[in-house]
Design a protein around this motif. Structure first.
Motif, PDB file in Angstrom:
ATOM      1  N   ARG A  14       0.863  -1.185   0.000  1.00 27.39           N
ATOM      2  CA  ARG A  14       0.000   0.000   0.000  1.00 27.39           C
ATOM      3  C   ARG A  14       0.895   1.229   0.000  1.00 27.39           C
ATOM      4  NH1 ARG A  14      -5.264   1.702   2.074  1.00 27.39           N
ATOM      5  NH2 ARG A  14      -6.004  -0.420   2.373  1.00 27.39           N
ATOM      6  N   THR A  16       1.598   3.886   1.405  1.00 28.31           N
ATOM      7  CA  THR A  16       1.180   4.515   2.659  1.00 28.31           C
ATOM      8  C   THR A  16       2.043   5.719   2.989  1.00 28.31           C
ATOM      9  OG1 THR A  16       2.613   3.013   3.858  1.00 28.31           O
ATOM     10  CG2 THR A  16       0.298   2.417   3.688  1.00 28.31           C
ATOM     11  N   VAL A  17       1.385   6.687   3.594  1.00 24.95           N
ATOM     12  CA  VAL A  17       2.116   7.817   4.143  1.00 24.95           C
ATOM     13  C   VAL A  17       2.607   7.409   5.522  1.00 24.95           C
ATOM     14  CG1 VAL A  17       0.818   9.564   2.905  1.00 24.95           C
ATOM     15  CG2 VAL A  17      -0.036   8.720   5.073  1.00 24.95           C
ATOM     16  N   PRO A  18       3.628   8.057   6.052  1.00 27.55           N
ATOM     17  CA  PRO A  18       4.090   7.712   7.392  1.00 27.55           C
ATOM     18  C   PRO A  18       2.952   7.844   8.399  1.00 27.55           C
ATOM     19  CG  PRO A  18       5.636   9.168   6.297  1.00 27.55           C
ATOM     20  CD  PRO A  18       4.435   9.085   5.416  1.00 27.55           C
ATOM     21  N   LEU A  19       3.029   7.043   9.445  1.00 27.87           N
ATOM     22  CA  LEU A  19       1.937   6.967  10.421  1.00 27.87           C
ATOM     23  C   LEU A  19       1.591   8.328  11.019  1.00 27.87           C
ATOM     24  CD1 LEU A  19       0.038   5.017  11.767  1.00 27.87           C
ATOM     25  CD2 LEU A  19       1.727   4.710  13.576  1.00 27.87           C
ATOM     26  N   PHE A  22      -0.397  10.283   8.709  1.00 29.10           N
ATOM     27  CA  PHE A  22      -1.735   9.707   8.607  1.00 29.10           C
ATOM     28  C   PHE A  22      -2.609  10.213   9.750  1.00 29.10           C
ATOM     29  CE2 PHE A  22      -4.858   6.413   9.467  1.00 29.10           C
ATOM     30  CZ  PHE A  22      -5.372   6.167   8.213  1.00 29.10           C
TER      31      PHE A  22
END
Lengths: 343, 367
Positions: A14, A16-19, A22
């Motif tokens: 995925r 994904t952006v860093p947590l 997010f």
């Protein structure tokens, strides 16, 4: 095994952006919705400005029209004032509990229903949930409410339906007089207001005179427990800062709950026994009578019942901050606590 | 897709997808939304309600006098329109939005915790929201703006509680069991603080009861819009995690081997579920069992695939809350009762059924 749509297939990475990002994005997005809504709410027009601007007991500034013809009253204490000011004909609706759970009789005694000519058709359900539909159907020009109604509900009535709401919840007996003056101003009934206010101030003056005399003579105030409800744990009473405490002080009584840290504490049987007040004044009506209180903790061991100084008093005389409390409750409480004076 | 008759040990349960179920649920919800305005505490003829709705939807083009021939109360036609459009319909839309939010949150949490009894209120988020609202009431913050500040503080309280859970989830002690127990402990602690606050302001308990009992009343379109915005953003993001949730059911080790960082996904899902629940709690208070029941209903009819369970739970949740509102009005005509009572009334037996079924399946050695 190849299942194109199976959860066992390794998940494609995925993007994904860093947590932390997010978390920030989600909170900002949610917060944005809240803020946009709040701004929309804040800039919505309020009720049309009336010719009279009043400040109610919660410090809210409300514009009202003078002498509104259709008024909904949410609280028996305000209904008492309206009746005594000769304004009953203006009242088109009153508070009541859910019809299937008691309705009008939950908030008003049979005497009040009869004397004030209240009927089920006037009901605006305020408990356990406030029903705005019933209020709207009555088309009030003004709502007078105690805190029997959620303040949030009041704000909704004002903001959404443009109906002005004046909150009347006095904390002292003096506040009752001020509220009656306010009602007189709103409904433009100067003579009725003057008559009522004079009667109220006369009762308060007599009580204050008695208080001064006793203080000057160094006569101690009799200790008293004024209770409006009882259960297996103890006796419910008034604490500091309440209109009930104000009543007891004006009646030159020394409440055993004067130092409570709570506004409406329940004193345990032990506490009452330890204080052993000279007088017990208990509220009657709404299903409560002497036998209900006599089953309370340590009742039979207290001095007051044994000395014949446990006295019942109509709950309507001291559980609502209204003119009846001053005109009926205050003199009656003085008579109970100072029998020599009234004799 | 049928299950193999003799699946080897360790093979996961078939997902049994039935996507058409989502369409059916959506249609049922639409029917509910259409007919629910007919029910209210003030008696209004159904044809008048429908005329008012069409009048409003068309911007006044249809039925210029929607109350013609109707028994008009003292408030006149304007009053009837306010009752149907502002009071009744905004309540209905909120029921759908909040129910959807609670449903999808419940489905997510059951997947995250791999526990069919998990629901949005298990983590103490609702207690945090209620405490936030109570702070406004007890300390009389923002006199005159309670209608705005109460939900705002409730939202903040719920989010703050969710943040504690998230912090626990991110820590090295953030096992599923730890998170659940942290939520239970937080919930108890916050409830105690709430009780203490109310002792000092008993009149405030009336207002706080609004949150404790769950309530759809006293709302307006602005609040609907806020709740819709939050639930839409967070709910849509949640719905995109169906695949990861499916994989999480296989355990963290398997998930890792399949390329899913279970801890990271768990934190994200908890965050989104917290935001969604907070939005619901902020406006309606604690409405129990919607989040618990809805995902199970979807599983029964659509299978275990979280790609269907999550959106399905949102639709069932919205429908469940709407049905609870309507049934309450039918059972107690002319009376508005806290909606939380009725969702619990329906949900509690279902909860007991789930417990019984789990025990029964275990004792039968079923999977």
């Amino acid at each position: 095994m190849h299942l194109p749509d199976s959860p066992l297939t390794p998940a494609p990475p995925r993007r994904t952006v860093p947590l932390a990002w997010f978390v920030v994005v989600v909170i900002v997005a949610a917060g944005f919705s809240v803020v946009v809504g709040a701004v929309i709410y804040a800039v919505r027009p309020g009720p049309a400005a009336g010719p009279l601007s009043v400040t109610d007991d919660l410090g809210r500034h409300v514009s009202v029209s003078i002498d509104p013809a259709h008024v909904v009253v949410l609280g028996p204490s305000i209904m008492d004032s309206m009746f005594r000011l000769g304004l009953r004909s203006h009242v088109v609706g009153v508070d009541c509990y859910a019809p299937s759970l008691g309705g009008l009789s939950s908030d008003y005694s049979p005497d009040q229903v009869r004397n004030w000519n209240l009927s089920a058709s006037m009901c605006v359900q305020t408990g356990p949930t406030f029903d705005v539909e019933q209020l709207l159907a009555l088309a009030p020009q003004l709502v007078l409410a105690t805190t029997i109604v959620s303040v949030a509900a009041v704000e909704q009535i004002t903001q959404t339906y443009h109906i002005p709401v004046v909150m009347l919840q006095p904390a002292t007996l003096t506040g009752v007089v001020l509220d009656d003056q306010l009602l007189g101003e709103i409904f433009n009934v100067p003579s009725a207001t003057t008559a009522l206010v004079n009667a109220l101030q006369s009762a308060l003056f007599q009580a204050a005179s008695l208080q001064n005399n006793l203080t000057t003579n160094g006569t101690p105030f009799p200790t008293v427990l004024v209770t409006y409800s009882v259960d297996g744990n103890g006796y419910w009473t008034f604490g500091p800062g309440t209109f009930g405490q104000s009543l007891i002080e004006l009646a030159s009584g020394a409440s055993i709950s004067a130092n409570s840290t709570l506004p409406y504490p329940e004193l345990s049987g032990e506490q009452v026994l330890a204080s052993d007040p000279e007088y017990l004044v208990y509220g009657t009506g709404y299903g409560l009578n002497e036998s209900a209180y006599s089953s309370g903790p340590f009742w039979s061991q207290l001095s007051a019942p044994q000395d014949g100084q446990a006295v019942g008093m109509n709950s309507n005389y001291f559980t609502e901050p209204d003119p009846t409390m001053i005109l009926m409750g205050l003199p009656q409480l003085i008579a109970i606590l100072h029998p020599g004076l009234s004799a | 897709m049928g299950a193999p008759s003799a699946a080897p040990a360790g093979t996961p349960k078939p997902l049994g997808r039935r996507p058409w179920v989502l369409g059916l649920l959506l249609a049922l919800l639409g029917v509910g939304v259409f007919f629910s305005p007919l029910l209210g505490t003030v008696a209004i003829a159904p044809e008048t309600v429908l005329r008012i709705l069409l009048h409003q939807v068309s911007g006044g083009a249809l039925y210029s006098n929607p109350c013609a021939g109707a028994s008009v109360p003292a408030s006149g036609c304007t009053g009837l329109i306010e009752i149907v459009w502002d009071a009744r319909l905004s309540e209905i839309m909120l029921a759908v939005v909040v129910g959807a939010g609670l449903g999808i949150s419940g489905g997510t949490l059951q997947g995250v915790f791999r526990n069919p009894l998990a629901d949005p209120f298990l983590l103490g988020i609702s207690s945090g929201g209620t405490l936030g609202a109570a702070v406004v009431v007890v300390f009389r913050i923002g006199v005159g703006e309670e209608n705005l500040l109460l939900p705002l503080f409730a939202f903040i309280g719920a989010i703050a509680t969710g943040a504690v859970i998230l912090a626990a989830a991110r820590s090295r002690f953030g096992s599923v069991e730890t998170l659940l127990l942290t939520g239970v402990a937080l919930s108890s602690f916050l409830s105690s603080v709430l009780s203490l606050l109310l002792l000092y302001n008993p009149t405030g308990s009336l207002q706080v009861d609004f949150w404790l009992l769950g309530n759809l009343g006293s709302l307006d379109w602005t609040q609907d819009g806020i709740a819709f915005g939050v639930v839409l953003v967070a709910g849509t993001l949640l719905a995109t995690y169906g695949r990861e949730l499916n994989i999480l059911q296989l355990g963290p080790d398997v998930a890792q081997s399949l390329g899913v960082d279970s801890r990271k996904v768990r934190v994200r899902l908890l965050l989104l579920a917290s935001v969604t629940t907070a939005a619901a709690v902020a406006f309606t208070g604690i409405i129990g069992f919607v989040g618990l029941v809805s995902p199970h209903v979807v599983r029964r009819v659509a299978g275990n695939d979280y790609r269907l369970v999550l959106p399905g739970a949102a639709l069932v949740g919205g429908g469940f809350l709407l049905a609870a509102r309507d049934l309450a009005l039918i059972a107690f005509p002319g009376t508005l009762l806290p909606i939380g009572i009725f969702t619990s009334f329906a949900g509690a037996p279902f909860f007991a059924y789930l417990l019984y079924r789990r025990r029964h399946v275990s004792s039968m050695g079923g999977s």
